[in-house]
Design a protein around this motif. Structure first.
Motif, PDB file in Angstrom:
ATOM      1  N   MET A 259       0.834  -1.208   0.000  1.00 51.77           N
ATOM      2  CA  MET A 259       0.000   0.000   0.000  1.00 51.77           C
ATOM      3  C   MET A 259       0.866   1.255   0.000  1.00 51.77           C
ATOM      4  O   MET A 259       0.550   2.244  -0.666  1.00 51.77           O
ATOM      5  CB  MET A 259      -0.912  -0.016   1.215  1.00 51.77           C
ATOM      6  CG  MET A 259      -1.956  -1.123   1.197  1.00 51.77           C
ATOM      7  SD  MET A 259      -3.253  -0.849  -0.038  1.00 51.77           S
ATOM      8  CE  MET A 259      -4.178   0.448   0.773  1.00 51.77           C
ATOM      9  N   GLU A 260       1.965   1.238   0.749  1.00 55.78           N
ATOM     10  CA  GLU A 260       2.869   2.388   0.774  1.00 55.78           C
ATOM     11  C   GLU A 260       3.496   2.607  -0.596  1.00 55.78           C
ATOM     12  O   GLU A 260       3.639   3.758  -1.055  1.00 55.78           O
ATOM     13  CB  GLU A 260       3.952   2.174   1.828  1.00 55.78           C
ATOM     14  CG  GLU A 260       3.417   2.141   3.258  1.00 55.78           C
ATOM     15  CD  GLU A 260       4.456   1.701   4.254  1.00 55.78           C
ATOM     16  OE1 GLU A 260       5.563   1.307   3.810  1.00 55.78           O
ATOM     17  OE2 GLU A 260       4.187   1.730   5.471  1.00 55.78           O
ATOM     18  N   LEU A 261       3.870   1.517  -1.254  1.00 51.63           N
ATOM     19  CA  LEU A 261       4.456   1.625  -2.602  1.00 51.63           C
ATOM     20  C   LEU A 261       3.438   2.182  -3.585  1.00 51.63           C
ATOM     21  O   LEU A 261       3.764   3.038  -4.423  1.00 51.63           O
ATOM     22  CB  LEU A 261       4.932   0.244  -3.055  1.00 51.63           C
ATOM     23  CG  LEU A 261       5.802   0.186  -4.318  1.00 51.63           C
ATOM     24  CD1 LEU A 261       7.110   0.932  -4.103  1.00 51.63           C
ATOM     25  CD2 LEU A 261       6.066  -1.260  -4.704  1.00 51.63           C
ATOM     26  N   LEU A 262       2.202   1.720  -3.494  1.00 53.79           N
ATOM     27  CA  LEU A 262       1.148   2.231  -4.368  1.00 53.79           C
ATOM     28  C   LEU A 262       0.900   3.710  -4.114  1.00 53.79           C
ATOM     29  O   LEU A 262       0.764   4.499  -5.061  1.00 53.79           O
ATOM     30  CB  LEU A 262      -0.133   1.435  -4.139  1.00 53.79           C
ATOM     31  CG  LEU A 262      -1.385   1.943  -4.858  1.00 53.79           C
ATOM     32  CD1 LEU A 262      -1.213   1.836  -6.375  1.00 53.79           C
ATOM     33  CD2 LEU A 262      -2.611   1.171  -4.401  1.00 53.79           C
ATOM     34  N   SER A 263       0.839   4.109  -2.842  1.00 58.49           N
ATOM     35  CA  SER A 263       0.605   5.516  -2.510  1.00 58.49           C
ATOM     36  C   SER A 263       1.711   6.405  -3.077  1.00 58.49           C
ATOM     37  O   SER A 263       1.441   7.460  -3.665  1.00 58.49           O
ATOM     38  CB  SER A 263       0.515   5.685  -0.996  1.00 58.49           C
ATOM     39  OG  SER A 263       0.383   7.042  -0.643  1.00 58.49           O
ATOM     40  N   ALA A 264       2.956   5.973  -2.901  1.00 63.19           N
ATOM     41  CA  ALA A 264       4.077   6.754  -3.423  1.00 63.19           C
ATOM     42  C   ALA A 264       4.005   6.867  -4.945  1.00 63.19           C
ATOM     43  O   ALA A 264       4.291   7.929  -5.524  1.00 63.19           O
ATOM     44  CB  ALA A 264       5.394   6.118  -3.000  1.00 63.19           C
ATOM     45  N   SER A 265       3.602   5.786  -5.602  1.00 65.56           N
ATOM     46  CA  SER A 265       3.508   5.807  -7.069  1.00 65.56           C
ATOM     47  C   SER A 265       2.410   6.762  -7.538  1.00 65.56           C
ATOM     48  O   SER A 265       2.608   7.532  -8.480  1.00 65.56           O
ATOM     49  CB  SER A 265       3.231   4.391  -7.574  1.00 65.56           C
ATOM     50  OG  SER A 265       3.002   4.383  -8.973  1.00 65.56           O
ATOM     51  N   MET A 266       1.266   6.732  -6.888  1.00 66.53           N
ATOM     52  CA  MET A 266       0.167   7.605  -7.304  1.00 66.53           C
ATOM     53  C   MET A 266       0.481   9.068  -7.028  1.00 66.53           C
ATOM     54  O   MET A 266       0.090   9.946  -7.806  1.00 66.53           O
ATOM     55  CB  MET A 266      -1.123   7.181  -6.587  1.00 66.53           C
ATOM     56  CG  MET A 266      -1.672   5.847  -7.054  1.00 66.53           C
ATOM     57  SD  MET A 266      -3.355   5.482  -6.464  1.00 66.53           S
ATOM     58  CE  MET A 266      -3.101   5.430  -4.689  1.00 66.53           C
ATOM     59  N   HIS A 267       1.188   9.348  -5.942  1.00 71.31           N
ATOM     60  CA  HIS A 267       1.563  10.731  -5.659  1.00 71.31           C
ATOM     61  C   HIS A 267       2.628  11.233  -6.633  1.00 71.31           C
ATOM     62  O   HIS A 267       2.640  12.418  -6.998  1.00 71.31           O
ATOM     63  CB  HIS A 267       2.085  10.848  -4.221  1.00 71.31           C
ATOM     64  CG  HIS A 267       1.002  10.925  -3.190  1.00 71.31           C
ATOM     65  ND1 HIS A 267       0.222  12.042  -3.001  1.00 71.31           N
ATOM     66  CD2 HIS A 267       0.569  10.004  -2.296  1.00 71.31           C
ATOM     67  CE1 HIS A 267      -0.650  11.825  -2.032  1.00 71.31           C
ATOM     68  NE2 HIS A 267      -0.468  10.592  -1.583  1.00 71.31           N
ATOM     69  N   ALA A 268       3.532  10.346  -7.033  1.00 65.87           N
ATOM     70  CA  ALA A 268       4.651  10.770  -7.889  1.00 65.87           C
ATOM     71  C   ALA A 268       4.259  10.893  -9.350  1.00 65.87           C
ATOM     72  O   ALA A 268       4.889  11.646 -10.102  1.00 65.87           O
ATOM     73  CB  ALA A 268       5.811   9.784  -7.744  1.00 65.87           C
ATOM     74  N   GLN A 269       3.230  10.155  -9.766  1.00 65.77           N
ATOM     75  CA  GLN A 269       2.853  10.143 -11.183  1.00 65.77           C
ATOM     76  C   GLN A 269       1.669  11.076 -11.415  1.00 65.77           C
ATOM     77  O   GLN A 269       0.549  10.781 -10.996  1.00 65.77           O
ATOM     78  CB  GLN A 269       2.477   8.712 -11.608  1.00 65.77           C
ATOM     79  CG  GLN A 269       2.237   8.543 -13.083  1.00 65.77           C
ATOM     80  CD  GLN A 269       3.532   8.465 -13.880  1.00 65.77           C
ATOM     81  OE1 GLN A 269       4.613   8.518 -13.314  1.00 65.77           O
ATOM     82  NE2 GLN A 269       3.419   8.356 -15.182  1.00 65.77           N
ATOM     83  N   PRO A 270       1.858  12.199 -12.090  1.00 62.79           N
ATOM     84  CA  PRO A 270       0.729  13.107 -12.351  1.00 62.79           C
ATOM     85  C   PRO A 270      -0.247  12.482 -13.342  1.00 62.79           C
ATOM     86  O   PRO A 270       0.149  11.701 -14.214  1.00 62.79           O
ATOM     87  CB  PRO A 270       1.416  14.347 -12.936  1.00 62.79           C
ATOM     88  CG  PRO A 270       2.697  13.838 -13.512  1.00 62.79           C
ATOM     89  CD  PRO A 270       3.128  12.699 -12.633  1.00 62.79           C
ATOM     90  N   ARG A 271      -1.530  12.834 -13.185  1.00 65.58           N
ATOM     91  CA  ARG A 271      -2.531  12.284 -14.089  1.00 65.58           C
ATOM     92  C   ARG A 271      -2.267  12.673 -15.544  1.00 65.58           C
ATOM     93  O   ARG A 271      -2.586  11.922 -16.469  1.00 65.58           O
ATOM     94  CB  ARG A 271      -3.926  12.778 -13.674  1.00 65.58           C
ATOM     95  CG  ARG A 271      -4.716  11.805 -12.834  1.00 65.58           C
ATOM     96  CD  ARG A 271      -4.128  11.678 -11.456  1.00 65.58           C
ATOM     97  NE  ARG A 271      -4.299  12.934 -10.726  1.00 65.58           N
ATOM     98  CZ  ARG A 271      -3.644  13.230  -9.602  1.00 65.58           C
ATOM     99  NH1 ARG A 271      -2.748  12.383  -9.121  1.00 65.58           N
ATOM    100  NH2 ARG A 271      -3.840  14.363  -8.972  1.00 65.58           N
ATOM    101  N   ALA A 272      -1.654  13.823 -15.776  1.00 63.17           N
ATOM    102  CA  ALA A 272      -1.393  14.279 -17.149  1.00 63.17           C
ATOM    103  C   ALA A 272      -0.412  13.361 -17.880  1.00 63.17           C
ATOM    104  O   ALA A 272      -0.376  13.337 -19.118  1.00 63.17           O
ATOM    105  CB  ALA A 272      -0.847  15.707 -17.126  1.00 63.17           C
ATOM    106  N   ALA A 273       0.383  12.598 -17.127  1.00 61.13           N
ATOM    107  CA  ALA A 273       1.363  11.710 -17.771  1.00 61.13           C
ATOM    108  C   ALA A 273       0.685  10.620 -18.587  1.00 61.13           C
ATOM    109  O   ALA A 273       1.275  10.081 -19.528  1.00 61.13           O
ATOM    110  CB  ALA A 273       2.267  11.077 -16.710  1.00 61.13           C
ATOM    111  N   TYR A 274      -0.542  10.287 -18.258  1.00 61.47           N
ATOM    112  CA  TYR A 274      -1.249   9.244 -19.003  1.00 61.47           C
ATOM    113  C   TYR A 274      -1.817   9.766 -20.318  1.00 61.47           C
ATOM    114  O   TYR A 274      -2.338   8.991 -21.128  1.00 61.47           O
ATOM    115  CB  TYR A 274      -2.394   8.669 -18.147  1.00 61.47           C
ATOM    116  CG  TYR A 274      -1.924   8.013 -16.874  1.00 61.47           C
ATOM    117  CD1 TYR A 274      -1.279   6.786 -16.897  1.00 61.47           C
ATOM    118  CD2 TYR A 274      -2.134   8.630 -15.638  1.00 61.47           C
ATOM    119  CE1 TYR A 274      -0.847   6.183 -15.719  1.00 61.47           C
ATOM    120  CE2 TYR A 274      -1.719   8.037 -14.462  1.00 61.47           C
ATOM    121  CZ  TYR A 274      -1.068   6.813 -14.507  1.00 61.47           C
ATOM    122  OH  TYR A 274      -0.632   6.223 -13.348  1.00 61.47           O
ATOM    123  N   ASP A 275      -1.724  11.071 -20.556  1.00 60.64           N
ATOM    124  CA  ASP A 275      -2.298  11.663 -21.766  1.00 60.64           C
ATOM    125  C   ASP A 275      -1.261  11.902 -22.856  1.00 60.64           C
ATOM    126  O   ASP A 275      -1.600  12.454 -23.903  1.00 60.64           O
ATOM    127  CB  ASP A 275      -2.964  13.008 -21.429  1.00 60.64           C
ATOM    128  CG  ASP A 275      -4.151  12.828 -20.503  1.00 60.64           C
ATOM    129  OD1 ASP A 275      -4.793  11.767 -20.566  1.00 60.64           O
ATOM    130  OD2 ASP A 275      -4.429  13.753 -19.712  1.00 60.64           O
TER     131      ASP A 275
END
Length: 287
Positions: A259-275
């Motif tokens: 869960m900590e790894l997932l949280s860090a990943s979601m905080h570090a990756q901006p939503r705009a990167a998927y576009d």
């Protein structure tokens, strides 16, 4: 276990200390009773053969008592560890479910995309902190926040579904969010599942009875000291089992690393990167 029970209310170290003092006291009392009985036996001038037979019988009794105690401890330890492993597996399953829902959320248009993404991030952060809470008050507050965020996640999902219900993956988004909500219930149930309290009470009573039997057989202070060492090991084993069976307040807890790894990943990756490779959707023609 009942929150008002000493097995739950008392800290493990304090509970173990109290139990150890009682066990050693019972052993000492048993030894004193045996010494008085031995004095009366010597006064009656019993035969040496009778004494040897009694020693053999005492040795067999101690072996049987300790063997059964070891069996009960091993059985209870297996129950507690099995529940611990279940809770640890649920952490990884929940992290995977949240991660899948978060990725599928990125197909939503704004503002649904940002709203649901932020709710999933807040939910994950709250879950990590919830697993580390020590006091009942803080846990209740975090659980209330957890339930509120879950309701918000489902409301945001329904709002976003209306904007993509014509797409094939709209049902997949709803299913992934539903899996997150199901894992919330599964982890709550996993933390509420304990070894039956009656098992621990039977173990404690058995330890006390075994201490009385061992104390009655002990004949010298040196043997009494060895018996005390054995009692320390037995009480330590019992306290270890009780600690493992306390998922919210014990010292041994399931790791929250997924869960900590997932949280860090979601905080570090901006939503705009998927576009970055998506084709902009042309606005509808003006009538």
């Amino acid at each position: 276990m009942d929150a008002s029970s000493p097995l739950t209310a008392l800290p493990v170290l304090l509970l173990g200390t109290i139990l150890l003092v009682i066990v050693i006291g019972i052993t000492w009392a048993g030894m004193r009773i045996r010494m008085k009985a031995a004095g009366r036996a010597r006064a009656a001038a019993g035969r040496a053969e009778d004494v040897d037979e009694e020693e053999d019988a005492n040795g067999a009794i101690v072996s049987a008592v300790l063997g059964l105690l070891a069996l009960l401890l091993g059985f209870t330890f297996a129950l507690a560890v099995n529940r611990f492993e279940t809770r640890r597996a649920l952490v990884l399953e929940e992290a995977n479910a949240i991660g899948t829902a978060y990725l599928q959320t990125q197909v939503l248009p704004q503002p649904h995309r940002e709203r649901l993404s932020m709710l999933l991030i807040s939910y994950t952060d709250n879950r990590v902190v919830l697993a580390q809470q020590e006091t009942p008050e803080s846990r209740r507050q975090r659980l209330a926040d957890n339930d509120r965020i879950v309701n918000d996640i489902w409301a945001a999902t329904l709002a976003g579904f209306d904007s993509i219900k014509h797409l094939d993956m709209s049902n997949a988004l709803v299913s992934s969010v539903n899996a997150v909500i199901d894992m919330d219930t599964s982890r709550k149930a996993g933390r509420m599942t304990h070894v039956p309290e009656e098992v621990f009470w039977v173990l404690i009573v058995y330890v006390l009875v075994a201490a009385a039997i061992i104390g009655y057989i002990v004949r010298s202070r040196s043997n009494f000291h060895l018996a005390c060492v054995m009692h320390v090991l037995i009480v330590m084993s019992l306290m270890l089992i009780i600690d493992i069976d306390r998922p919210a307040a014990g010292g041994i807890r399931e790791s929250q690393y997924p869960m900590e790894l997932l949280s860090a990943s979601m905080h570090a990756q901006p939503r705009a990167a998927y576009d970055r490779w998506r084709t902009p959707v042309a606005p509808p023609p003006m009538e």
